[in-house]
Design an enzyme around this catalytic site. Sequence first.
Site, PDB file in Angstrom:
ATOM      1  N   PRO A   1      -3.579 -46.180  42.577  1.00 45.95           N
ATOM      2  CA  PRO A   1      -1.994 -46.900  42.619  1.00 45.95           C
ATOM      3  C   PRO A   1      -1.624 -47.138  44.054  1.00 45.95           C
ATOM      4  O   PRO A   1      -0.509 -47.887  44.002  1.00 45.95           O
ATOM      5  CB  PRO A   1      -1.468 -45.968  41.659  1.00 45.95           C
ATOM      6  CG  PRO A   1      -1.931 -44.584  42.343  1.00 45.95           C
ATOM      7  CD  PRO A   1      -3.457 -44.886  42.424  1.00 45.95           C
ATOM      8  N   GLY A   2      -2.183 -46.623  45.270  1.00 46.26           N
ATOM      9  CA  GLY A   2      -1.720 -47.181  46.327  1.00 46.26           C
ATOM     10  C   GLY A   2      -1.443 -45.914  47.327  1.00 46.26           C
ATOM     11  O   GLY A   2      -0.515 -46.619  48.326  1.00 46.26           O
ATOM     12  N   GLY A   3      -1.803 -44.798  47.138  1.00 44.02           N
ATOM     13  CA  GLY A   3      -1.243 -43.802  48.204  1.00 44.02           C
ATOM     14  C   GLY A   3      -1.622 -44.310  49.483  1.00 44.02           C
ATOM     15  O   GLY A   3      -0.971 -44.249  50.500  1.00 44.02           O
TER      16      GLY A   3
ATOM     17  N   ASP B   1      -8.746 -53.593  44.179  1.00 48.11           N
ATOM     18  CA  ASP B   1      -8.855 -52.504  42.887  1.00 48.11           C
ATOM     19  C   ASP B   1      -8.690 -53.577  41.700  1.00 48.11           C
ATOM     20  O   ASP B   1      -7.686 -54.325  41.621  1.00 48.11           O
ATOM     21  CB  ASP B   1      -7.963 -51.549  43.043  1.00 48.11           C
ATOM     22  CG  ASP B   1      -8.291 -50.475  42.216  1.00 48.11           C
ATOM     23  OD1 ASP B   1      -8.604 -50.538  41.133  1.00 48.11           O
ATOM     24  OD2 ASP B   1      -8.542 -49.259  42.884  1.00 48.11           O
TER      25      ASP B   1
ATOM     26  N   ASP C   1     -11.816 -44.898  48.612  1.00 45.82           N
ATOM     27  CA  ASP C   1     -11.742 -43.477  47.821  1.00 45.82           C
ATOM     28  C   ASP C   1     -11.749 -43.985  46.355  1.00 45.82           C
ATOM     29  O   ASP C   1     -10.857 -43.933  45.883  1.00 45.82           O
ATOM     30  CB  ASP C   1     -10.190 -43.211  48.364  1.00 45.82           C
ATOM     31  CG  ASP C   1      -9.641 -41.847  47.355  1.00 45.82           C
ATOM     32  OD1 ASP C   1     -10.660 -41.131  47.381  1.00 45.82           O
ATOM     33  OD2 ASP C   1      -8.540 -41.828  47.074  1.00 45.82           O
TER      34      ASP C   1
ATOM     35  N   LYS D   1     -17.799 -38.180  46.256  1.00 44.70           N
ATOM     36  CA  LYS D   1     -17.591 -37.468  45.174  1.00 44.70           C
ATOM     37  C   LYS D   1     -18.999 -36.463  45.111  1.00 44.70           C
ATOM     38  O   LYS D   1     -20.071 -37.165  45.004  1.00 44.70           O
ATOM     39  CB  LYS D   1     -17.554 -38.345  44.018  1.00 44.70           C
ATOM     40  CG  LYS D   1     -17.031 -37.730  42.836  1.00 44.70           C
ATOM     41  CD  LYS D   1     -15.509 -37.557  42.837  1.00 44.70           C
ATOM     42  CE  LYS D   1     -14.941 -36.988  41.456  1.00 44.70           C
ATOM     43  NZ  LYS D   1     -13.746 -36.414  42.011  1.00 44.70           N
TER      44      LYS D   1
HETATM   45  C1  LIG Z   1      -9.098 -41.916  43.151  1.00 44.81           C
HETATM   46  S1  LIG Z   1      -8.382 -43.820  42.746  1.00 44.81           S
HETATM   47  C2  LIG Z   1      -8.080 -44.279  44.290  1.00 44.81           C
HETATM   48  C3  LIG Z   1      -6.479 -43.538  44.754  1.00 44.81           C
HETATM   49  C4  LIG Z   1      -6.185 -44.159  46.149  1.00 44.81           C
HETATM   50  N1  LIG Z   1      -6.678 -43.916  47.190  1.00 44.81           N
HETATM   51  C5  LIG Z   1      -4.679 -43.632  46.346  1.00 44.81           C
HETATM   52  O1  LIG Z   1      -4.453 -43.188  47.348  1.00 44.81           O
HETATM   53  O2  LIG Z   1      -3.696 -44.102  45.368  1.00 44.81           O
HETATM   54  C6  LIG Z   1      -9.789 -44.771  42.497  1.00 44.81           C
HETATM   55  C7  LIG Z   1      -9.769 -46.020  42.408  1.00 44.81           C
HETATM   56  O3  LIG Z   1     -10.936 -46.793  42.509  1.00 44.81           O
HETATM   57  C8  LIG Z   1     -11.046 -47.862  41.810  1.00 44.81           C
HETATM   58  N2  LIG Z   1     -12.322 -48.297  41.638  1.00 44.81           N
HETATM   59  C9  LIG Z   1     -13.513 -47.817  41.002  1.00 44.81           C
HETATM   60  N3  LIG Z   1     -14.393 -48.468  40.959  1.00 44.81           N
HETATM   61  C10 LIG Z   1     -14.144 -49.491  41.760  1.00 44.81           C
HETATM   62  C11 LIG Z   1     -14.665 -50.953  42.218  1.00 44.81           C
HETATM   63  N4  LIG Z   1     -16.067 -50.801  41.918  1.00 44.81           N
HETATM   64  N5  LIG Z   1     -13.955 -51.600  42.948  1.00 44.81           N
HETATM   65  C12 LIG Z   1     -12.809 -51.521  43.378  1.00 44.81           C
HETATM   66  N6  LIG Z   1     -12.123 -50.457  42.789  1.00 44.81           N
HETATM   67  C13 LIG Z   1     -12.733 -49.582  42.036  1.00 44.81           C
HETATM   68  C14 LIG Z   1     -10.240 -47.287  40.124  1.00 44.81           C
HETATM   69  O4  LIG Z   1      -9.829 -48.571  39.784  1.00 44.81           O
HETATM   70  C15 LIG Z   1      -9.355 -46.504  40.932  1.00 44.81           C
HETATM   71  O5  LIG Z   1      -7.931 -47.114  41.179  1.00 44.81           O
END
Ligand SMILES: C[S@@+](CC[C@H](N)C(=O)[O-])C[C@H]1O[C@@H](n2cnc3c(N)ncnc32)[C@H](O)[C@@H]1O
Length: 354
Positions: free
Chosen positions: A225-227, A243, A280, A310
């Site tokens: 969500p954008g942290g 995303d 991330d 991960k």
């Molecule tokens: C752990 S969250 C990221 C949190 C983010 N770093 C923050 O600070 O809010 C993982 C994100 O990766 C995205 N994601 C997973 N696979 C992806 C892809 N192939 N391309 C773009 N985004 C992806 C998911 O939709 C999810 O929103």
Amino acid sequence: MNSQDEIENTPTGISSRFICTANHGFAPYAQEELRRKFGSVKSTVLLPGEIFLGTLDVSSQEAIERLRMEQPIFLRHIFPVQYQIGIVEGNKDNAMLQLTACLQHLPELRGAQVTVQARKAGQDSWEGTSTDLKDEIQEGLKELVHEFVVKEAELIVSVLATDKALYAGISSPQDNLSDWNGGAVRFQKEEGQISRAKFKLLEAERVFGIDFTAFKEALDIGAAPGGWTSFLLERGLRVTAVDPAKMHPSLMESDRLTYLNKNADSVKFRENQFDLLVCDMSWSPKLTAKLVTALLYSLVPGGTAIVTVKLLSKKPLALIREVMDTFEEANLQIQRAKQLFHNRDEITLYMVKY
Ligand SMILES: C[S@@+](CC[C@H](N)C(=O)[O-])C[C@H]1O[C@@H](n2cnc3c(N)ncnc32)[C@H](O)[C@@H]1O
């Protein structure tokens, strides 16, 4: 018992003991890292999965130098054990008196600026809180020490209480791998903070010593969500966030944010468009590595990449090696690989493109 009186039977006759801490569940990998670096390591678990007493067949100084030269991934914090005071028949007051008496004889504490870091291995290992424990130790040392400080101490007095013993040691802050108590880097949750994930980047900034204000143009893959995006905007960067999930509405007002509501395998950028790439995605580590390397053309040579990996496999050390090899083959030089305090089942890679 004062551990300085103990004689260890080691091949060289030299040994050192450290209280070692890893993120919960990752102590076995920290033990394995020590074993690979120092050969045989004798470990006694003090808090399962997290804290152990490690005995190495090298001097304390050599152990610290080698650990500082090539920093471990999972071993988050160490302190040398100079005193181990047994708690006999549950008499904790007596153990504390003995420990204070030992510490009072240490000339290096006289007139020094000191931080006392006290921890409990488990809830019941000491009555009262860790702060109470710290206060008791400070009370015992107040005649000796010039000043107790929270930051920028000359020396750290570290104490760990288990239900069987008090372990204590004195060291310079830089010798403990982290100058935070047990390596637990704490940040205050801000009002309106979008995600806890932001703490990971704040911690990377501190631990890796990265000056984010020096970058101009960042690519954030898996941004919602954008942290992380909010952190980068706060540091003054322009950010392209990718995303398929939605970003927090509060970010969408920023004219320095470009949001691509897409999967990262279907975006295109200019060559060398970014000087920072962060990712991330909480996704398969090998696929993440593939996806990131496919976008590396958009990162300028000399640019920085920060990627969380991960740990899905039961063999994280082998997995990390494989992922790092993929990045290295794609011209990324690994600066640091570290399980940060705010990483759960993952590590953070800090890399520079050459
Ligand atoms: C752990 S969250 C990221 C949190 C983010 N770093 C923050 O600070 O809010 C993982 C994100 O990766 C995205 N994601 C997973 N696979 C992806 C892809 N192939 N391309 C773009 N985004 C992806 C998911 O939709 C999810 O929103």
